[in-house]
Design a protein around this motif. Structure first.
Motif, PDB file in Angstrom:
ATOM      1  N   ALA A  39       0.830  -1.205   0.000  1.00 21.18           N
ATOM      2  CA  ALA A  39       0.000   0.000   0.000  1.00 21.18           C
ATOM      3  C   ALA A  39       0.868   1.260   0.000  1.00 21.18           C
ATOM      4  CB  ALA A  39      -0.922  -0.016   1.212  1.00 21.18           C
ATOM      5  N   GLY A  40       1.912   1.265   0.809  1.00 20.03           N
ATOM      6  CA  GLY A  40       2.793   2.429   0.868  1.00 20.03           C
ATOM      7  C   GLY A  40       3.538   2.667  -0.423  1.00 20.03           C
ATOM      8  N   GLY A  41       3.800   1.577  -1.163  1.00 13.68           N
ATOM      9  CA  GLY A  41       4.495   1.728  -2.434  1.00 13.68           C
ATOM     10  C   GLY A  41       3.715   2.539  -3.431  1.00 13.68           C
ATOM     11  N   ARG A  42       2.377   2.529  -3.320  1.00 17.23           N
ATOM     12  CA  ARG A  42       1.558   3.345  -4.207  1.00 17.23           C
ATOM     13  C   ARG A  42       1.682   4.830  -3.864  1.00 17.23           C
ATOM     14  NH1 ARG A  42      -4.129  -0.040  -4.911  1.00 17.23           N
ATOM     15  NH2 ARG A  42      -3.162  -2.030  -5.535  1.00 17.23           N
ATOM     16  N   LEU A  43       1.999   5.092  -2.615  1.00 20.96           N
ATOM     17  CA  LEU A  43       2.121   6.472  -2.162  1.00 20.96           C
ATOM     18  C   LEU A  43       3.492   7.053  -2.504  1.00 20.96           C
ATOM     19  CD1 LEU A  43       1.180   8.920  -0.468  1.00 20.96           C
ATOM     20  CD2 LEU A  43       1.938   7.675   1.567  1.00 20.96           C
ATOM     21  N   ALA A  44       4.540   6.243  -2.411  1.00 22.22           N
ATOM     22  CA  ALA A  44       5.911   6.742  -2.603  1.00 22.22           C
ATOM     23  C   ALA A  44       6.691   5.792  -3.506  1.00 22.22           C
ATOM     24  CB  ALA A  44       6.622   6.887  -1.251  1.00 22.22           C
ATOM     25  N   PRO A  45       6.324   5.731  -4.801  1.00 23.65           N
ATOM     26  CA  PRO A  45       7.085   4.860  -5.697  1.00 23.65           C
ATOM     27  C   PRO A  45       8.509   5.388  -5.864  1.00 23.65           C
ATOM     28  CG  PRO A  45       5.601   6.255  -6.956  1.00 23.65           C
ATOM     29  CD  PRO A  45       5.291   6.490  -5.504  1.00 23.65           C
ATOM     30  N   PRO A  46       9.539   4.506  -6.146  1.00 21.85           N
ATOM     31  CA  PRO A  46       9.363   3.091  -6.467  1.00 21.85           C
ATOM     32  C   PRO A  46       9.310   2.178  -5.242  1.00 21.85           C
ATOM     33  CG  PRO A  46      11.649   3.679  -6.697  1.00 21.85           C
ATOM     34  CD  PRO A  46      10.937   4.947  -6.335  1.00 21.85           C
ATOM     35  N   PHE A  47       9.509   2.704  -4.052  1.00 22.71           N
ATOM     36  CA  PHE A  47       9.485   1.928  -2.822  1.00 22.71           C
ATOM     37  C   PHE A  47      10.342   0.669  -2.955  1.00 22.71           C
ATOM     38  CE2 PHE A  47       7.541  -0.061   0.946  1.00 22.71           C
ATOM     39  CZ  PHE A  47       7.560   1.041   1.786  1.00 22.71           C
ATOM     40  N   ALA A  48      11.572   0.891  -3.394  1.00 21.41           N
ATOM     41  CA  ALA A  48      12.463  -0.229  -3.717  1.00 21.41           C
ATOM     42  C   ALA A  48      13.761  -0.131  -2.934  1.00 21.41           C
ATOM     43  CB  ALA A  48      12.771  -0.234  -5.210  1.00 21.41           C
ATOM     44  N   VAL A  49      14.255  -1.310  -2.548  1.00 16.26           N
ATOM     45  CA  VAL A  49      15.622  -1.423  -2.049  1.00 16.26           C
ATOM     46  C   VAL A  49      16.520  -1.506  -3.282  1.00 16.26           C
ATOM     47  CG1 VAL A  49      17.248  -2.868  -0.785  1.00 16.26           C
ATOM     48  CG2 VAL A  49      14.897  -2.615   0.049  1.00 16.26           C
ATOM     49  N   GLN A  50      17.540  -0.644  -3.346  1.00 20.48           N
ATOM     50  CA  GLN A  50      18.374  -0.585  -4.542  1.00 20.48           C
ATOM     51  C   GLN A  50      19.846  -0.682  -4.141  1.00 20.48           C
ATOM     52  OE1 GLN A  50      16.556   1.759  -7.811  1.00 20.48           O
ATOM     53  NE2 GLN A  50      15.820   3.092  -6.169  1.00 20.48           N
ATOM     54  N   ILE A  51      20.481  -1.787  -4.551  1.00 20.41           N
ATOM     55  CA  ILE A  51      21.890  -2.039  -4.285  1.00 20.41           C
ATOM     56  C   ILE A  51      22.673  -1.653  -5.532  1.00 20.41           C
ATOM     57  CG2 ILE A  51      23.611  -3.728  -3.572  1.00 20.41           C
ATOM     58  CD1 ILE A  51      21.406  -3.273  -1.501  1.00 20.41           C
ATOM     59  N   VAL A  52      23.594  -0.707  -5.381  1.00 16.82           N
ATOM     60  CA  VAL A  52      24.344  -0.184  -6.527  1.00 16.82           C
ATOM     61  C   VAL A  52      25.788  -0.684  -6.446  1.00 16.82           C
ATOM     62  CG1 VAL A  52      25.007   1.874  -7.820  1.00 16.82           C
ATOM     63  CG2 VAL A  52      22.890   1.874  -6.473  1.00 16.82           C
ATOM     64  N   VAL A  53      26.248  -1.277  -7.543  1.00 13.28           N
ATOM     65  CA  VAL A  53      27.629  -1.771  -7.642  1.00 13.28           C
ATOM     66  C   VAL A  53      28.300  -1.009  -8.775  1.00 13.28           C
ATOM     67  CG1 VAL A  53      29.118  -3.768  -7.988  1.00 13.28           C
ATOM     68  CG2 VAL A  53      26.896  -4.053  -6.857  1.00 13.28           C
ATOM     69  N   GLU A  54      29.364  -0.267  -8.441  1.00 13.83           N
ATOM     70  CA  GLU A  54      30.105   0.482  -9.449  1.00 13.83           C
ATOM     71  C   GLU A  54      31.482  -0.130  -9.612  1.00 13.83           C
ATOM     72  OE1 GLU A  54      30.346   4.526  -8.240  1.00 13.83           O
ATOM     73  OE2 GLU A  54      28.239   4.973  -8.642  1.00 13.83           O
ATOM     74  N   PHE A 133      20.758  -3.398  -8.515  1.00 15.33           N
ATOM     75  CA  PHE A 133      19.875  -4.523  -8.201  1.00 15.33           C
ATOM     76  C   PHE A 133      18.679  -3.939  -7.448  1.00 15.33           C
ATOM     77  CE2 PHE A 133      23.993  -6.188  -9.028  1.00 15.33           C
ATOM     78  CZ  PHE A 133      23.787  -7.432  -9.614  1.00 15.33           C
ATOM     79  N   ARG A 134      17.519  -3.964  -8.086  1.00 14.95           N
ATOM     80  CA  ARG A 134      16.326  -3.291  -7.584  1.00 14.95           C
ATOM     81  C   ARG A 134      15.297  -4.338  -7.155  1.00 14.95           C
ATOM     82  NH1 ARG A 134      13.409   0.018 -10.976  1.00 14.95           N
ATOM     83  NH2 ARG A 134      13.276   1.635  -9.378  1.00 14.95           N
ATOM     84  N   VAL A 135      14.816  -4.220  -5.927  1.00 14.18           N
ATOM     85  CA  VAL A 135      13.784  -5.137  -5.435  1.00 14.18           C
ATOM     86  C   VAL A 135      12.704  -4.315  -4.732  1.00 14.18           C
ATOM     87  CG1 VAL A 135      15.459  -6.993  -5.139  1.00 14.18           C
ATOM     88  CG2 VAL A 135      14.904  -5.568  -3.205  1.00 14.18           C
ATOM     89  N   HIS A 136      11.459  -4.619  -5.022  1.00 16.10           N
ATOM     90  CA  HIS A 136      10.379  -3.937  -4.312  1.00 16.10           C
ATOM     91  C   HIS A 136      10.438  -4.357  -2.850  1.00 16.10           C
ATOM     92  CE1 HIS A 136       6.437  -2.449  -3.158  1.00 16.10           C
ATOM     93  NE2 HIS A 136       6.396  -1.788  -4.319  1.00 16.10           N
ATOM     94  N   HIS A 137      10.310  -3.371  -1.962  1.00 15.99           N
ATOM     95  CA  HIS A 137      10.475  -3.645  -0.532  1.00 15.99           C
ATOM     96  C   HIS A 137       9.400  -4.586  -0.002  1.00 15.99           C
ATOM     97  CE1 HIS A 137      12.187  -3.331   3.274  1.00 15.99           C
ATOM     98  NE2 HIS A 137      11.849  -2.100   3.655  1.00 15.99           N
ATOM     99  N   ALA A 138       8.325  -4.798  -0.763  1.00 12.64           N
ATOM    100  CA  ALA A 138       7.289  -5.718  -0.302  1.00 12.64           C
ATOM    101  C   ALA A 138       7.735  -7.174  -0.404  1.00 12.64           C
ATOM    102  CB  ALA A 138       6.006  -5.520  -1.110  1.00 12.64           C
TER     103      ALA A 138
END
Length: 1020
Positions: A39-54, A133-138
């Motif tokens: 439900a919260g993801g609809r309010l604040a997209p993308p609501f994702a955990v994002q791991i960045v590897v450079e 690497f993007r994953v929805h927090h749900a």
């Protein structure tokens, strides 16, 4: 069974009559927490955990897709889609997208309801590749996302994924752990962004701090409290996996604890709160998630939207900020063939009711701190100020700078060959080299080096090639060195005294195309490296060679001891050498009248001062081809015409025993190991007040010398260690503690060097480059020396030891692992441990080895001498039945026995020193049984070894008593002066080579008697 009951128990519902059984694929309930996240993801997209590897390099798209597929099979949580209130494995791997704009990709929504809960976004720009690497927090928390990410890289490396097959999630685990209910808290904490209008779109900001920072959560909380109005509440997610260390699940397994405080509270109070909360397991509690989960998704999202709007308008939230740390991630964990990771960070989820979120990741000796916040111009500015304040609390800006730095000076972009060319053009008839064979002018040196360059070019040698140089200290060797540089190649100096097997191994490791040699050593390079004999080349006749190298090309490769048993080659470029040479000619006041004596090995980078600085300034080099002993050193000081020296402290100590008072010397540059104040003071008295003594510090990886200090007898004469001083031009020194943090005034830290003189790195050893050469958070390239130092009250650096096992013995850097590896290659050795120990109280440490096995000590020293240079051969080898161990399973070095302990009872020195068989030299011992020669020699041994109670037997070996190569020379010099005398000294000197190879008491005494027998008979 209701959905809430199902979520609470983790049990699947029983299918209704007539319905087919559920799929055997991975399934689990949507937990109440995850229902809120949907439900919260609809309010604040993308609501994702994002791991960045450079990192640098690339990963083939097909290989990445296969790896994502394999990792997602092992971590089915990456393939979930929602069916009502059930997560089920869709069987479809996450998408891999190549993107042009990373910012847009980070904000792209994910759709867990459609089975698009995870994806990998890839962007390549030049040599840099970024993977997100993007994953929805749900469907996952950050720990779950990291597990999946690590498995993708395992698959890329051809390793088996670890996997995360468990369907366990937060509330189901809470049931097993006996969780409690958390009392709801009124939203009474003001946002750190209070008073600033902002929108809902998430924004991210990031800072990189060097080192790791214990207490990061508490320090962040304290910094925010100091800047936020009123009381502050910080939410700290806690990974529930800590209660089940073997649990492998990607599900949401993080629940928070809350810390409260106000402005002015020290970070230690916040830290104490956190520790208490963890000890009391306060994260094992739930709040209002179950009540919220009873609502359908759309009404719940609408309710959350209304509540969030009201909360944001009032500026009062359930908490002020969220702060989490994901711990340490090694770059190797997220690297793959063709791709080398530089850093990893996590972009925090921008959640409703949480105005700020901070995430910290430790990677490659740095801390990556990222923050999310609602966007907006004023919000961005205010959030940046908050992030800077947190960084200041963790790493004060005043410390993020060199502890000492040399002057910034412009250095022409030249090569060493260009410097020589300038002097040749300026004064071709000036003397460049002197030696036993006469003098060589700059013009002659230039023409001879042209011949060498032409021969190398004829054989196809040019830029990028490595050419060995295996020669004594002769004019032809110097010309050969310059010829290699003119050809555009890098020279590899080799010591003819090293074992032939080592010489061949170093040539092979360096990929040397050819080897320049003296005729004496033409067979040493071996069949795999063609020899070019310098003696057989003409001294002139080639066309002038302008040189083809550039400032960034390699000038030389010098090998040093390696911790794994394999020597490592350090690649030094022209640019670094030109910077050092320009600085040295200025600091050491080198001009056309300066003459440096060259008496140390060409394979010793300390020699570079003598080889380059005088020739760059129009001065000259006095060649000393013979090995240094009391004869050659006396000649050097009195008859060579030299007025400048570069030498080790051990050589300096030896010179002070020769009984000479040279007064023409201008400068003594001392380097390679720690310089003791009393040694420098004796040398100052010997050479006179007009001779400057300069302590020069510099690992090979920082080009000869990079920190210097001029000795002051009044200030430094009684110090156990003379300060190393301050950096040279265009060089900086940082001191970092064990956590990689910048130290403050008076604190001890490891020296990290930066600037113009850093080497390119290790030849063919990217693993060592990553270990020793790195970058500070601001991008500054540094070399980790392993040396500890402190900035004194006088504003100079002093060295305080090592952070590792590396040893410095007589100016040579020694990795004990290399010596141990050589000993363990003997079939009679099971295990070897090498360390440095003083042979007696107050003496300098020498190399000692301890082994288990059946081999004898003498046998092992002979074995080591066949493989290793003399300075790596242990002075003592002690055979043990077993090693003593610490409770941590390591060899207890402190419990190892004294290898110099002498078990036999004391006896009269003079009687014990009587030769076992003197008749072979034509001399019988006095009938009284007391030999004055043996007694005098034994007394010298006791004096040189600084052991007045030393008791000797005829077969005692000087090395086994703790003597090394330089104390051996000092002992032989004393015997020549005090026992043999000037008239018989030439006869004694003729046996020096034999005595150096076998320095037993009876051999030295026999040589002294034989020399005395050559004295002319005196008649009354």
């Amino acid at each position: 069974m209701t959905h809430v009951q199902q979520a609470r128990t983790g049990r699947k519902p029983v299918p209704a009559p007539g319905r087919p059984p559920e799929s055997s694929r991975f399934e689990r309930p949507v937990s109440p927490t995850e229902w809120l996240y949907l439900a919260g993801g609809r309010l604040a997209p993308p609501f994702a955990v994002q791991i960045v590897v450079e990192g640098t390099g690339t990963i083939a798209p097909d290989a990445l897709r296969r790896a994502v597929d394999e990792a997602s099979e092992a971590c089915p949580g990456a393939r979930l889609r929602r069916r009502g209130r059930i997560w089920t494995d869709s069987g479809r791997p996450p998408a891999v997208r190549t993107v042009d704009r990373l910012g847009a990709a980070l904000r792209a929504p994910l759709a867990p309801g459609d089975g698009r809960s995870c994806e990998v976004a890839v962007r390549t720009e030049g040599a840099t590749t970024t993977l997100v690497f993007r994953v929805h927090h749900a469907v996952m928390d950050a720990r779950g996302a990291l597990a999946w990410t690590a498995d993708v890289f395992r698959a890329l490396r051809g390793e088996a994924p670890v996997g995360a097959p468990s369907p366990l999630y937060d509330l189901a685990l809470l049931d097993a752990l006996g969780g409690a209910h958390r009392e709801p808290a009124a939203p009474r904490w003001r946002s750190p962004l209070a008073g600033v209008r902002h929108g809902r779109a998430p924004r991210w900001q990031r800072r990189t701090l060097h080192g790791t920072h214990p207490g990061l959560v508490a320090k962040t909380a304290a910094a925010l409290a100091d800047l936020a109005p009123g009381a502050t509440r910080v939410m700290v997610p806690v990974d529930l996996r800590r209660h089940r260390p073997q649990l492998r699940s990607t599900a949401n397994l993080s629940l928070p604890v809350f810390l409260d405080g106000g402005a002015g509270a020290p970070w230690e109070q916040w830290h104490e709160q956190l520790l208490r909360a963890l000890a009391e397991r306060r994260e094992l509690a739930v709040g209002e998630e179950e009540s919220a989960a009873r609502l359908p998704l759309a009404p719940l999202a609408a309710l959350l939207t209304a509540a969030h709007t009201a909360t944001a308008a009032a500026g009062r939230y359930p908490c002020s900020a969220l702060v989490t740390t994901l711990g340490r991630i090694g770059p190797d964990e997220v690297s793959a063939p063709g791709f080398e990771a530089r850093t990893v960070y996590s972009l925090p989820v921008q959640a409703p009711f949480v105005p700020l979120s901070f995430t910290a990741v430790e990677c490659a000796g740095r801390t990556e701190l990222a923050m999310s916040h609602p966007g907006g111009p004023r919000a961005d500015t205010r959030a940046a100020a908050l992030l800077d304040a947190v960084c200041e609390a963790l790493s004060p800006r005043a410390r993020r700078r060199p502890v000492a730095a040399g002057p910034r000076r412009s250095v022409p972009p030249l090569t060493l060959t260009a410097l020589l060319r300038q002097q040749v053009d300026r004064a071709p008839d000036a003397v460049a080299l002197t030696g036993p064979d006469g003098t060589v002018t700059y013009g002659e040196l230039d023409r001879h080096s042209d011949v060498v360059a032409a021969e190398l070019r004829r054989r196809g040698v040019g830029r990028g090639a490595v050419v060995g140089l295996l020669a004594d200290r002769t004019a032809k060797a110097v010309a050969g060195l310059w010829g290699v540089l003119k050809a555009g190649a890098a020279y590899l100096p080799l010591d003819p005294a090293h074992p032939s097997a080592r010489i061949a191994a170093v040539l092979a490791d360096a990929g040397a195309s050819h080897c320049l040699t003296d005729s004496t050593y033409r067979a040493l390079p071996g069949p795999d490296c063609p020899a070019i004999v310098l003696d057989e080349l003409p001294v002139s006749g080639a066309q002038p060679h302008p040189g083809t190298a550039g400032p960034d090309d390699a000038a030389y490769v010098i090998y040093t001891s390696g911790s794994t048993g394999r020597p490592k080659g350090v690649v030094v470029e022209h640019r670094a050498l030109v910077n050092y040479t320009h600085w040295a000619t200025d600091r050491y006041r080198i001009d056309a009248t300066t003459r440096f004596a060259l008496f140390t090995s060409l394979a010793f980078d300390l020699t570079g001062t003598t080889l380059f600085a005088p020739l760059a300034a129009g001065g000259s080099i006095a060649l000393v081809p013979d090995e240094p002993d009391h004869r050659t050193l006396r000649h050097l000081l009195t008859r060579s015409g030299a007025n400048a020296l570069k030498l080790t402290p051990a050589h300096l100590d030896l010179l002070t025993t020769l009984g000479i008072e040279p007064r023409s010397f201008r400068v003594l540059v001392v380097g390679g190991e720690q310089l003791r104040g009393p040694v420098a003071a004796r040398a100052q008295r010997m050479f006179g007040p007009d001779c400057r003594i300069v302590n020069e510090y510099g690992p090979t990886e920082a080009t000869i010398g990079c920190i210097v200090h001029t000795f002051d007898p009044e200030r430094d004469g009684d110090l156990p260690a003379v300060p190393i001083g301050l950096p040279v031009d265009n060089t900086e020194a940082y001191l970092l503690d064990a956590d990689g943090r910048f130290t403050g005034a008076g604190e001890v830290g490891e020296i990290h060097l930066a600037g113009a003189q850093l080497a390119r790195g290790y030849l063919g050893r990217p693993d060592l480059d990553r270990e020793r050469f790195g970058h500070l958070a601001d991008g500054t390239r540094v070399y980790r020396t392993g040396d500890l130092a402190q900035l004194t009250d006088a504003g100079v650096l002093r060295c305080l030891g090592r952070t590792d096992d590396q040893l410095s013995v007589r100016g040579h850097r020694i990795e004990p692992g290399e010596v141990a590896a050589a000993l363990e290659r003997h079939p009679g050795v099971r295990r070897a441990v090498v360390t440095a120990r003083p042979p007696r109280s107050g003496a300098e440490p020498v190399l000692c080895a301890y082994v288990t096995g059946t081999a004898a000590p003498d046998e092992l020293r002979t074995h080591a001498a066949r493989q290793l240079p003399a300075y790596l051969v242990p002075a003592a080898v002690h055979v043990l039945d077993a090693f003593p161990w610490t409770v941590n399973g390591k060899v207890d070095v402190r419990a190892l026995p004294d290898p110099f302990a002498r078990p036999r009872p004391a006896a009269d020195v003079r009687a014990a020193a009587a030769p076992a068989d003197d008749a072979k030299d034509g001399h019988r011992p006095p009938e009284s049984g007391r030999d004055p020669v043996a007694a005098a020699v034994a007394a010298i041994w006791a004096r040189v070894l600084d052991d007045p109670d030393l008791h000797l037997a005829p077969q005692d070996d000087f090395h086994r008593l703790g003597g090394d190569s330089l104390t051996l020379l000092r002992m032989l010099a004393a015997v020549a002066a005090d026992v043999v005398g000037p008239a018989a000294e030439p006869a004694f000197d003729a046996r020096l080579r034999d005595l150096i190879r076998q320095p037993t008491l009876d051999h030295v005494c026999a040589a002294a008697r034989q020399a005395l027998a050559t004295r002319p008979t005196e008649h009354p």
